[in-house]
Scaffold this active site. Structure first.
Site, PDB file in Angstrom:
ATOM      1  N   ARG A 153      36.643  -7.906 -28.685  1.00 28.52           N
ATOM      2  CA  ARG A 153      36.659  -7.786 -27.223  1.00 28.52           C
ATOM      3  C   ARG A 153      37.423  -8.905 -26.526  1.00 28.52           C
ATOM      4  O   ARG A 153      37.378  -9.005 -25.304  1.00 28.52           O
ATOM      5  CB  ARG A 153      35.226  -7.684 -26.708  1.00 28.52           C
ATOM      6  N   GLY A 213      24.854  -7.420 -35.682  1.00 26.74           N
ATOM      7  CA  GLY A 213      24.142  -7.209 -36.937  1.00 26.74           C
ATOM      8  C   GLY A 213      22.737  -6.686 -36.782  1.00 26.74           C
ATOM      9  O   GLY A 213      22.002  -6.605 -37.766  1.00 26.74           O
ATOM     10  N   GLY A 214      22.336  -6.326 -35.568  1.00 23.44           N
ATOM     11  CA  GLY A 214      20.985  -5.830 -35.357  1.00 23.44           C
ATOM     12  C   GLY A 214      20.667  -4.567 -36.126  1.00 23.44           C
ATOM     13  O   GLY A 214      19.505  -4.214 -36.298  1.00 23.44           O
ATOM     14  N   GLU A 215      21.692  -3.874 -36.597  1.00 22.23           N
ATOM     15  CA  GLU A 215      21.484  -2.655 -37.391  1.00 22.23           C
ATOM     16  C   GLU A 215      21.385  -2.948 -38.884  1.00 22.23           C
ATOM     17  O   GLU A 215      21.256  -2.027 -39.692  1.00 22.23           O
ATOM     18  CB  GLU A 215      22.628  -1.667 -37.147  1.00 22.23           C
ATOM     19  N   TRP A 285      25.759  -9.051 -28.050  1.00 19.77           N
ATOM     20  CA  TRP A 285      27.024  -8.338 -28.133  1.00 19.77           C
ATOM     21  C   TRP A 285      28.104  -8.875 -27.211  1.00 19.77           C
ATOM     22  O   TRP A 285      29.290  -8.813 -27.531  1.00 19.77           O
ATOM     23  CB  TRP A 285      26.805  -6.864 -27.807  1.00 19.77           C
ATOM     24  N   ASN A 303      18.895  -4.700 -30.009  1.00 21.20           N
ATOM     25  CA  ASN A 303      17.729  -4.025 -30.571  1.00 21.20           C
ATOM     26  C   ASN A 303      17.091  -4.780 -31.725  1.00 21.20           C
ATOM     27  O   ASN A 303      17.729  -5.580 -32.408  1.00 21.20           O
ATOM     28  CB  ASN A 303      18.129  -2.632 -31.070  1.00 21.20           C
ATOM     29  N   ASP A 346      16.486   2.425 -29.637  1.00 20.36           N
ATOM     30  CA  ASP A 346      17.792   1.774 -29.593  1.00 20.36           C
ATOM     31  C   ASP A 346      18.333   1.704 -28.156  1.00 20.36           C
ATOM     32  O   ASP A 346      19.538   1.733 -27.931  1.00 20.36           O
ATOM     33  CB  ASP A 346      18.806   2.503 -30.490  1.00 20.36           C
ATOM     34  N   ASP A 348      18.644  -0.824 -26.220  1.00 17.12           N
ATOM     35  CA  ASP A 348      18.657  -2.281 -26.123  1.00 17.12           C
ATOM     36  C   ASP A 348      19.516  -2.758 -24.966  1.00 17.12           C
ATOM     37  O   ASP A 348      20.255  -1.993 -24.349  1.00 17.12           O
ATOM     38  CB  ASP A 348      19.137  -2.901 -27.430  1.00 17.12           C
TER      39      ASP A 348
END
Length: 576
Positions: A153, A213-215, A285, A303, A346, A348
């Site tokens: 980004r 990396g929350g997933e 993020w 999340n 999710d 979040d």
């Protein structure tokens, strides 16, 4: 007449594309870290801390990914305005080497643009002609683990240095004139699921960076590094070692029952303990906002892990789904406000915090921190305490909130992408409106038992699925900060993801996945101009002035998360 104008624009775009495609091929490189295409412009100046501090009133540069430390994405120039925007035309199109989703927010310093692509390429180009100066291609490590596409980004700049965060979880410092690497440092371990897609923030000798990396079952953080050496200065963990169970909240920020079984959660915590904090998620993020006066950093946290299977993470799962304020100098906790406790949908907090002013409950104007949520609400907080002053009317449909996910699937609106996803909002201080790009994607939520699989494997504990029979669409909403009322809304054919720009010309710019970049009247919401960019416009537009002329720039590379048409270009527009 309007159709004729748009047709002419399409012909001009084709001509620009044909002219530049040859240049792009000639500049292609093979291997290597940095290649030089032309001597750097003599106009490039080192960005000072004073320039960054006063960027809200800067009428020439675009020095932060979101415009300024307050993240307002407002450009205080009205040369391009609601009366003449219909004459806006492409000036140049710059093609990159990477044809993949683009979410970059270019930085512009005295006519030099720094832009990024997926897979961590950085280009320095002339912001008026598109001439390339240098191209840095990051040499990725052997392992990269990332959610939602290989995006980047943008960069941060100060004192002749450009800072880039990478998919293999590194922070890289580049010389702004040459693109050569000055230093790099490992932020976290990509084999455990950590990655970087956000634009860093530089302030007072520090580079601020969060993590994705929350997933994957990471432990989220915001870190500060020394701008000169790359040494770590402090770390704030978004999941505390103790106290992550919170207050056992039963209702969300809007007062609705989240249907939690608190007794069962407490029983699980008593039986299994609370040492799951190391894998509880909580990614950050988007670029933090910085209040220079109070020396406070504001950000929102994503999340918990696993996303949908909450049985193995009892409690509120602090500080996930929260706005958090910490001390700039030490990283010490100041306050937090959680929107959704123990999130299993999710939904979040992702879109960047904005710092501005709004009325408190007594009608007094005070400093506030604002967030646009996946829930479809804009939240306005007292900046000093975190107290929620108000939340907006729902910007998108809400149904069956908060139905619990099931094995066969439970339908709820909004879907897991929002509301407002990562897309940064914009604020116009004259209209007192916040502009938010929203998605409407009806989904079903499916849960399944899932133990921690290791950080390099996706850990959702189920799935959220779009419903093929139900239409998806987007909505640009204008929200009154002082009342929470939706002042106007403009619907689009496809879900909106990418971000918003507001300008003093009473304009709001945002793009669509079908390739259109649109300009709207900031007070009424009428669409005043549109241009077909050839690929999904899923990046936030920016504006700048060079030689007395105002420009609008945006990346058109599509989006992997929503599978919008890919491209590899940044387009720049101005009046004839």
């Amino acid at each position: 007449m309007k159709a004729l104008t748009l047709a002419k624009q399409g012909l001009m775009a084709a001509a620009v594309l044909a002219a530049l495609s040859g240049n792009a091929m000639a500049q292609e490189i093979s291997g290597g870290a940095t290649s030089s295409a032309a001597p750097m412009s003599s106009n490039l100046v080192p960005v000072t801390q004073d320039m960054l501090d006063h960027s809200e009133s800067d009428k020439a540069h675009w020095l932060h990914s979101n415009g300024n430390y307050a993240n307002t994405r407002y450009f205080p120039v009205d040369q391009i305005n609601a009366h003449n925007v219909k004459h806006l035309r492409p000036v140049f199109l710059f093609q990159t080497e990477v044809k993949e989703s683009m979410e970059t927010s270019p930085i512009v310093v005295n006519g030099v643009m720094f832009l990024t692509t997926s897979y961590n390429h950085v280009y320095a180009i002339d912001a008026v002609t598109g001439k390339e100066f240098w191209h840095y291609k990051h040499k990725m490590g052997s392992v990269t683990t990332y959610c939602c596409g290989p995006n980047n980004r943008g960069v941060a700049v100060i004192d002749g240095t450009v800072y880039l965060a990478t998919l293999d979880a590194k922070l890289v410092a580049l010389d702004a004139k040459s693109g050569k690497v000055l230093w790099d440092t490992q932020i976290a371990d990509p084999e455990k699921g950590y990655s970087e897609t956000m634009a860093p923030v530089v302030v007072d000798g520090k580079v601020l960076i969060g993590t994705n990396g929350g997933e994957y079952g990471i432990r989220g953080f915001v870190k500060a590094y020394d701008t000169k050496s790359g040494n770590l200065l402090w770390t704030f963990y978004t999941v505390p070692e103790k106290g992550h169970e919170g207050v056992w909240a039963t209702h969300d920020a809007t007062g609705r029952d989240m249907l939690r079984n608190i007794a069962a959660e407490k029983e699980t915590l008593a039986r299994n303990g609370g040492d799951f904090y190391q894998t509880l998620g909580g990614g950050v993020w988007m670029a933090p906002a910085v209040d220079r006066k109070t020396r406070t950093v504001f950000f929102v946290v994503g999340n918990p892990s696993p996303d949908l299977y909450g049985a193995i993470r009892p409690g509120d799962n602090l500080y996930t789904d929260s706005m958090v304020a910490i001390d700039l100098d030490t990283g010490a906790y100041k306050w937090h406000y959680q929107y959704v406790a123990h999130d299993v949908w999710d939904l979040d907090a992702v879109s960047a915090v904005i710092l501005t002013e709004a009325k408190d409950k007594n009608g007094k104007m005070i400093p506030v921190a604002v967030h646009g949520g996946k829930t479809g609400h804009v939240y306005v907080h007292d900046r000093a305490t975190g107290a929620l002053l108000r939340f907006s009317e729902a910007m998108v449909p809400q149904e069956n909130m908060w139905v619990l996910p099931t094995a066969s699937g439970a339908r709820m609106l909004p879907g897991a992408n929002g509301g407002v996803e990562w897309s940064p909002m914009a604020i116009n201080p004259k209209t007192r409106l916040a502009y938010a790009a929203n998605l409407h994607q009806p989904m079903t939520y499916h849960v399944e038992e899932a133990s921690y699989p290791g950080g390099d494997k996706l850990w959702l504990g189920g799935a959220f699925k779009t419903i093929a029979a139900e239409k998806q669409w987007g909505r640009l909403s204008a929200v009154n900060l002082d009342t929470g009322k939706v002042a106007w809304k403009a619907d689009t054919e496809q879900p909106l993801m990418g971000g918003v720009l507001a300008t003093a010309g009473n304009l709001v710019f945002t793009g669509e996945g079908n390739g259109h970049l649109n300009a709207y009247n900031a007070t009424k919401g009428d669409k005043l101009w549109s241009f077909q960019c050839g690929a999904g416009v899923n990046a936030p537009p920016v504006s700048y002035v060079v030689g007395g002329k105002q420009y609008i720039a945006v990346a058109a590379g599509g989006n992997s998360q929503l599978d919008f048409k890919r491209g590899n270009a940044v387009l720049v527009f101005a009046l004839p």
